[in-house]
Design a protein around this motif. Structure first.
Motif, mmCIF file in Angstrom:
data_model
loop_
_atom_site.group_PDB
_atom_site.id
_atom_site.type_symbol
_atom_site.label_atom_id
_atom_site.label_comp_id
_atom_site.label_asym_id
_atom_site.label_seq_id
_atom_site.Cartn_x
_atom_site.Cartn_y
_atom_site.Cartn_z
ATOM 1 N N SER A 70 0.825 -1.216 0.000
ATOM 2 C CA SER A 70 0.000 0.000 0.000
ATOM 3 C C SER A 70 0.856 1.261 0.000
ATOM 4 O O SER A 70 0.375 2.350 -0.234
ATOM 5 C CB SER A 70 -0.965 0.001 1.187
ATOM 6 O OG SER A 70 -0.227 0.011 2.388
ATOM 7 N N SER A 82 4.643 3.692 -4.478
ATOM 8 C CA SER A 82 4.244 4.916 -5.177
ATOM 9 C C SER A 82 4.061 4.676 -6.668
ATOM 10 O O SER A 82 3.592 5.544 -7.386
ATOM 11 C CB SER A 82 5.308 6.002 -4.985
ATOM 12 O OG SER A 82 6.465 5.684 -5.732
ATOM 13 N N GLY A 83 4.480 3.488 -7.119
ATOM 14 C CA GLY A 83 4.391 3.215 -8.553
ATOM 15 C C GLY A 83 5.486 3.903 -9.345
ATOM 16 O O GLY A 83 5.386 4.038 -10.563
ATOM 17 N N CYS A 84 6.549 4.318 -8.687
ATOM 18 C CA CYS A 84 7.610 5.074 -9.390
ATOM 19 C C CYS A 84 8.504 4.199 -10.248
ATOM 20 O O CYS A 84 9.190 4.680 -11.128
ATOM 21 C CB CYS A 84 8.462 5.852 -8.399
ATOM 22 S SG CYS A 84 9.642 4.833 -7.479
ATOM 23 N N TRP A 139 9.940 5.696 0.503
ATOM 24 C CA TRP A 139 8.608 5.129 0.307
ATOM 25 C C TRP A 139 8.398 3.945 1.239
ATOM 26 O O TRP A 139 7.285 3.658 1.623
ATOM 27 C CB TRP A 139 8.426 4.695 -1.156
ATOM 28 C CG TRP A 139 8.460 5.850 -2.079
ATOM 29 C CD1 TRP A 139 7.504 6.820 -2.188
ATOM 30 C CD2 TRP A 139 9.485 6.206 -3.005
ATOM 31 N NE1 TRP A 139 7.880 7.743 -3.126
ATOM 32 C CE2 TRP A 139 9.086 7.393 -3.639
ATOM 33 C CE3 TRP A 139 10.697 5.627 -3.369
ATOM 34 C CZ2 TRP A 139 9.847 8.025 -4.614
ATOM 35 C CZ3 TRP A 139 11.459 6.244 -4.339
ATOM 36 C CH2 TRP A 139 11.042 7.433 -4.958
ATOM 37 N N ILE A 180 -7.382 0.323 -0.639
ATOM 38 C CA ILE A 180 -7.099 1.719 -0.981
ATOM 39 C C ILE A 180 -8.348 2.503 -1.385
ATOM 40 O O ILE A 180 -8.542 3.633 -0.946
ATOM 41 C CB ILE A 180 -5.994 1.777 -2.065
ATOM 42 C CG1 ILE A 180 -4.675 1.326 -1.420
ATOM 43 C CG2 ILE A 180 -5.842 3.180 -2.652
ATOM 44 C CD1 ILE A 180 -3.476 1.308 -2.327
ATOM 45 N N ILE A 204 -5.342 9.300 0.400
ATOM 46 C CA ILE A 204 -5.177 7.905 0.798
ATOM 47 C C ILE A 204 -3.801 7.414 0.400
ATOM 48 O O ILE A 204 -3.384 6.338 0.752
ATOM 49 C CB ILE A 204 -6.247 6.993 0.169
ATOM 50 C CG1 ILE A 204 -6.347 7.259 -1.326
ATOM 51 C CG2 ILE A 204 -7.583 7.176 0.845
ATOM 52 C CD1 ILE A 204 -6.990 6.157 -2.067
ATOM 53 N N LYS A 205 -3.098 8.193 -0.395
ATOM 54 C CA LYS A 205 -1.722 7.854 -0.734
ATOM 55 C C LYS A 205 -0.958 9.163 -0.835
ATOM 56 O O LYS A 205 -1.340 10.055 -1.582
ATOM 57 C CB LYS A 205 -1.681 7.092 -2.060
ATOM 58 C CG LYS A 205 -0.429 6.265 -2.227
ATOM 59 C CD LYS A 205 -0.465 5.465 -3.503
ATOM 60 C CE LYS A 205 -0.402 3.973 -3.225
ATOM 61 N NZ LYS A 205 -0.250 3.168 -4.419
ATOM 62 N N TYR A 236 2.338 9.534 -1.665
ATOM 63 C CA TYR A 236 3.288 9.610 -2.771
ATOM 64 C C TYR A 236 2.805 8.736 -3.915
ATOM 65 O O TYR A 236 2.616 7.548 -3.750
ATOM 66 C CB TYR A 236 4.671 9.129 -2.321
ATOM 67 C CG TYR A 236 5.278 9.942 -1.215
ATOM 68 C CD1 TYR A 236 5.641 11.272 -1.423
ATOM 69 C CD2 TYR A 236 5.482 9.389 0.045
ATOM 70 C CE1 TYR A 236 6.204 12.031 -0.408
ATOM 71 C CE2 TYR A 236 6.045 10.136 1.067
ATOM 72 C CZ TYR A 236 6.401 11.447 0.843
ATOM 73 O OH TYR A 236 6.954 12.186 1.839
ATOM 74 N N TRP A 237 2.618 9.367 -5.056
ATOM 75 C CA TRP A 237 2.216 8.608 -6.238
ATOM 76 C C TRP A 237 2.964 9.213 -7.415
ATOM 77 O O TRP A 237 2.999 10.449 -7.541
ATOM 78 C CB TRP A 237 0.694 8.688 -6.427
ATOM 79 C CG TRP A 237 0.174 7.733 -7.448
ATOM 80 C CD1 TRP A 237 0.611 6.463 -7.666
ATOM 81 C CD2 TRP A 237 -0.893 7.960 -8.386
ATOM 82 N NE1 TRP A 237 -0.105 5.873 -8.679
ATOM 83 C CE2 TRP A 237 -1.032 6.760 -9.139
ATOM 84 C CE3 TRP A 237 -1.740 9.024 -8.671
ATOM 85 C CZ2 TRP A 237 -1.974 6.627 -10.153
ATOM 86 C CZ3 TRP A 237 -2.678 8.891 -9.672
ATOM 87 C CH2 TRP A 237 -2.808 7.700 -10.402
ATOM 88 N N GLY A 238 3.589 8.378 -8.238
ATOM 89 C CA GLY A 238 4.430 8.956 -9.275
ATOM 90 C C GLY A 238 4.419 8.190 -10.579
ATOM 91 O O GLY A 238 3.826 7.124 -10.690
ATOM 92 N N THR A 284 7.486 12.058 -6.841
ATOM 93 C CA THR A 284 6.130 11.531 -6.633
ATOM 94 C C THR A 284 5.235 12.597 -5.998
ATOM 95 O O THR A 284 4.661 12.410 -4.934
ATOM 96 C CB THR A 284 6.133 10.232 -5.784
ATOM 97 O OG1 THR A 284 6.963 10.417 -4.627
ATOM 98 C CG2 THR A 284 6.677 9.080 -6.560
ATOM 99 N N LEU A 316 -3.008 10.449 -4.060
ATOM 100 C CA LEU A 316 -4.274 9.842 -4.437
ATOM 101 C C LEU A 316 -5.316 10.261 -3.410
ATOM 102 O O LEU A 316 -5.060 10.198 -2.209
ATOM 103 C CB LEU A 316 -4.084 8.327 -4.431
ATOM 104 C CG LEU A 316 -4.874 7.512 -5.424
ATOM 105 C CD1 LEU A 316 -4.640 7.962 -6.848
ATOM 106 C CD2 LEU A 316 -4.478 6.051 -5.289
ATOM 107 N N VAL A 350 -9.508 10.157 -2.110
ATOM 108 C CA VAL A 350 -10.823 9.526 -2.169
ATOM 109 C C VAL A 350 -11.731 10.232 -1.168
ATOM 110 O O VAL A 350 -11.324 10.500 -0.036
ATOM 111 C CB VAL A 350 -10.736 8.020 -1.798
ATOM 112 C CG1 VAL A 350 -12.122 7.406 -1.679
ATOM 113 C CG2 VAL A 350 -9.909 7.235 -2.808
#
Lengths: 177, 622
Positions: free
Chosen positions: A17, A20-22, A137, A168, B294-295, B297-299, B306, B310, B312
């Protein structure tokens, strides 16, 4: 991790969870093993079956190593030092039996050669963990290997994605996968 | 061959359902780099001689998806979308974050050129060199989240069936349009990952006009060979280290500006720019962080920052709204500009806009414009099919956004974008509504006002930009200033995320370019020669315009009328911009970029840059 002789078996703890998808893990893994930026040849691959629920998919080092047992040509073995599955590329015939045996369908074929790719923990110094930690992260972390049920982490991308989506996005998160 | 390039481009003709591979010489790639730069070259060479007659929404237009040599290497993956813009009728280089550019390069292509127009809805499926045009009737009409879900499943099944024995297939990377693009709405975006968008330019409408719902690409190869891998690795680390040091930038991205730009610099659009100041602490980044994130760091590919988050909405009226947390631009345009000041309503608006496939900036601009016309009684609730378009009413704005996406009722007029809608409504009502249209040459301006002169754009920056109202491509002096559009054209042409450049020495990007391509490029050479050429091409195509609109720089190189009104509130109350000053600065800028006093590129400028044919084409404007 100290000198080779002092190595203790390790495991990469994962908190999906926090991913970060980096894909920095894919970049360093492929640079380390293939000397190229090559996401599909990375031993750790980040799946994104829906945006926002990216997670790294890589070997969980099951206690009973079904992939090793399934290999018809003994190309797979277990490192005594790290507990990682080691692929003997020259012996591997690319039959895919290890993929079928893995409860998470984690091993995958090298995109250009007929050999299977499985995380070997970089000999005890995993590059993916370094960049994940460096970036703060903390989705990946090294822990000493003990008597735990690692196999629970060998899950298919769909299984992981569905559970993460619920965690999520909330109860109806599954509909996005 | 220059390193860093796959070396070939995929050209798809949707009219004949055929493909071919196209190559560009090292000279062209060296001069125009990729992305935005290369787009201007391709468009001029292929469409230049008939530019004024090309309808951006007709089958002659080309839709370009171009990577750059730095894509995948420089942290923060992006892709540049371009073509003749249905907003400005010129060329806009519009970039969107995500993995598409990286996947495309791994598939062996530096870009995709889409020509023609399909008879039926379709999508392009690329797996390395296997390319296919597939039927998209089952996804035509679907919103963003449904489109991504259906295509992800479908493409993974296809990969599994066609290429078995490989293990689990990762999803392809997808660019798509929502209903707004399908309906050729001029504020429609080309989108990725539910909420990422190439919004400026209106290329979602171009994609829709070609009946192209999506492009999905899976590449299994490595990124191309670079000239100096050790150098690239060291530079990657340098960029990452720099990003890691900026804790608040990483933590909040541009999100902290939603409150700050209003309260501190007074340059945030509030109620269609009637004000540029607010002190609503309910709209602070802390509220977003604690209430909806809810997140944290997203990148996108390779990104150390990042900056995306995110969000919600978990309870209340807007429960279930999901989006990447509105960045500053969307906090402004889908928040303050509509009189909305709560994170939940703002996230809801962003989620609605994402799902429809609209550009949040451009659509926020037009929603604000419509609301001001309602406030002034020029548009009534009868005109709006019963919608009471009051400031702060997120539900009312969402209903209108849907009408725009589906071109229903008044939505059909507003779908033409702020400028064209203002012309139509003015005619309909017999009132000049242009004073309320906050746009430049058909492009709604970014959410950075100029009246306080405390934010970044100079007072002539939108007026003179070749990308018009685009806040990421601003005209400024000196020309090699890091904010100038000549420098921005490098990020858009190398194609990577500019946000990872903040805080670094300006030479890092050119060092990176050299490590990847092997070509030495100085900032001076880039600005004086290469970027200059790109900007002149963009300027020429913007001024040639057509077929429905033409711009006269003497009239249209100007700020929106609103910026000449005094600010009604805040610390800069009463401040406005003097037109005489804008004119004076504008002419200094013209001089620097080699345009004549009327704003037309001079013959000598164009000839010096080797653009003789452009010079010839501009004769008729002189």
């Amino acid at each position: 991790m100290g000198l080779a002789s002092e190595k203790t078996p390790i495991w990469i703890a994962r908190d999906f969870s926090k991913c970060s998808g980096c894909r920095r893990c894919e970049i360093v893994c492929s640079l380390f093993h293939e000397k190229r930026v090559w996401p599909e040849a990375s031993r750790i691959r980040v799946f994104m079956l829906a945006p926002g629920i990216e997670f790294p998919h890589f070997c969980a080092q099951c206690e009973d190593y079904p992939c090793v047992q399934a290999c018809p040509v003994s190309a797979l073995s277990v490192s005594k030092e790290t507990g990682a599955v080691i692929v003997d590329s020259s012996a591997c015939i690319g039959c895919g039996k290890c993929i079928e045996a893995c409860p998470g369908r984690i091993p995958h074929m090298h995109p250009k050669e007929s050999k299977i790719l499985i995380c070997n923990l970089c000999g005890g110094d995993p590059q993916c963990v370094k960049v994940c930690q460096e970036g703060l992260w903390n989705a990946l972390r090294i822990v000493p290997r003990g008597n735990y049920s690692y196999k629970l982490y060998a899950r298919t991308p769909e299984e992981i994605a569905r559970d993460l989506a619920v965690k999520i996005f909330g109860e109806d998160g599954e509909r996005y996968v | 061959m220059i390193r860093g390039y796959a070396g070939k481009f995929l050209e798809v003709d949707l009219s004949t359902q055929s493909f071919k591979e196209v190559e560009f010489s090292d000279e062209v790639l060296g001069d125009y780099v990729g992305g935005r730069g290369l787009a201007t070259k391709i468009l001029w060479d292929r469409l230049g001689d008939k530019w004024e007659t090309i309808d951006p929404l007709g089958q002659e237009n080309l839709l370009l998806f171009l990577t750059g040599p730095l894509t995948g290497f420089f942290p923060g993956g992006r892709i540049c979308v371009s073509g003749k813009s249905p907003q400005s009728n010129g060329v806009v280089g519009s970039t969107v974050g995500g993995e598409f550019g990286v996947e495309l390069k791994c598939a062996g292509y530096d870009g995709v050129i889409v020509a023609g127009e399909a008879e039926k809805p379709c999508y392009i499926f690329i797996k390395d060199s296997d390319v296919e045009i597939r039927d998209a009737s089952h996804i035509w009409g679907l919103d963003a989240k449904q489109t991504v879900a259906v295509l992800t499943r479908e493409c993974r099944e296809l990969l599994k069936a066609r290429y078995p024995q490989k293990g689990e297939w990762k999803e392809p990377s997808i660019l798509y349009i929502g209903p707004a693009g399908e309906n050729k709405v001029r504020t429609a975006a080309v989108a990725a990952k539910w909420s990422h968008a190439a919004g400026y330019g209106g290329y979602g409408a171009v994609m829709g006009s070609k009946r192209l719902k999506a492009i999905a690409v899976k590449g299994t190869g490595p990124l191309p060979e670079v000239a100096d891998m050790e150098g690239v690795k060291a530079l990657m680390q340098e960029v990452c280290n720099n990003a890691y040091e900026s804790e608040l930038w990483r933590r909040w991205g541009t999100g902290s500006a939603g409150y700050e730009v209003g309260a501190k610099t007074s340059s945030e659009p509030v109620r269609n720019w009637q004000e540029e100041w607010h002190d609503e602490r309910s709209f602070g980044v802390n509220e977003f962080e604690n209430r909806v994130w809810i997140k944290q760091y997203w990148g996108d590919f390779g990104c150390p920052t990042t900056c995306l988050k995110l969000a919600v909405v978990r309870s209340g009226k807007f429960k279930g709204a999901i989006t990447d947390n509105p960045d500053y631009e969307l906090q402004a345009y889908l928040g303050t500009n509509l009189g909305i000041f709560t994170p939940e309503e703002n996230v809801y608006m962003a989620s609605v806009i994402d799902d429809l496939g609209l550009c949040g900036i451009q659509t926020g601009n037009i929603l604000g414009f419509a609301a001001e016309l309602f406030q002034r009684g020029i548009l009534t609730n009868k005109d709006l099919d019963g919608i009471e378009l009051k400031w702060g009413d997120a539900e009312a704005f969402a209903v209108l956004a849907k009408k725009i996406a589906y071109r229903e009722g008044i939505g059909n007029i507003l779908a033409e974008g702020t400028y064209r809608a203002a012309l139509k409504i003015g005619e309909m009502k017999g009132v000049d509504v242009m004073p309320y249209a906050v746009q430049v040459k058909g492009v709604g301006v970014g959410a950075h006002g100029i009246r306080s002169e405390k934010d970044y754009p100079e007072i002539y920056s939108y007026a003179c930009s070749v990308q018009c109202g685009d806040h990421t491509s601003t005209a400024c002096m000196p020309l090699d200033d890091f904010r100038s559009e000549l420098m921005m054209a490098f990020h858009d042409s190398g194609v990577y995320c500019y946000f990872n450049v903040f805080g670094l020495s300006r030479t890092v990007v050119f060092n990176f370019y050299k490590a990847v391509t092997g070509i030495e490029l100085t900032r001076e050479d880039w600005v004086a020669a290469k970027a200059m050429k790109i900007i002149q091409l963009q300027r020429a195509m913007l001024l040639l315009g057509g077929p429905d609109l033409k711009w006269n720089p003497e009239i249209h190189d100007d700020n929106p009328p609103r910026f000449y009104e005094p600010m009604p509130s805040g610390p800069y109350k009463g401040k406005k911009i003097e037109k005489a000053r804008v004119d004076e600065e504008k002419h200094k800028y013209y001089e620097l970029v080699g345009w004549d006093e009327r704003g037309i590129p001079r013959s000598e400028t164009l000839r010096r840059l080797g653009l003789d044919d452009v010079d010839k084409a501009l004769e008729k404007l002189r």
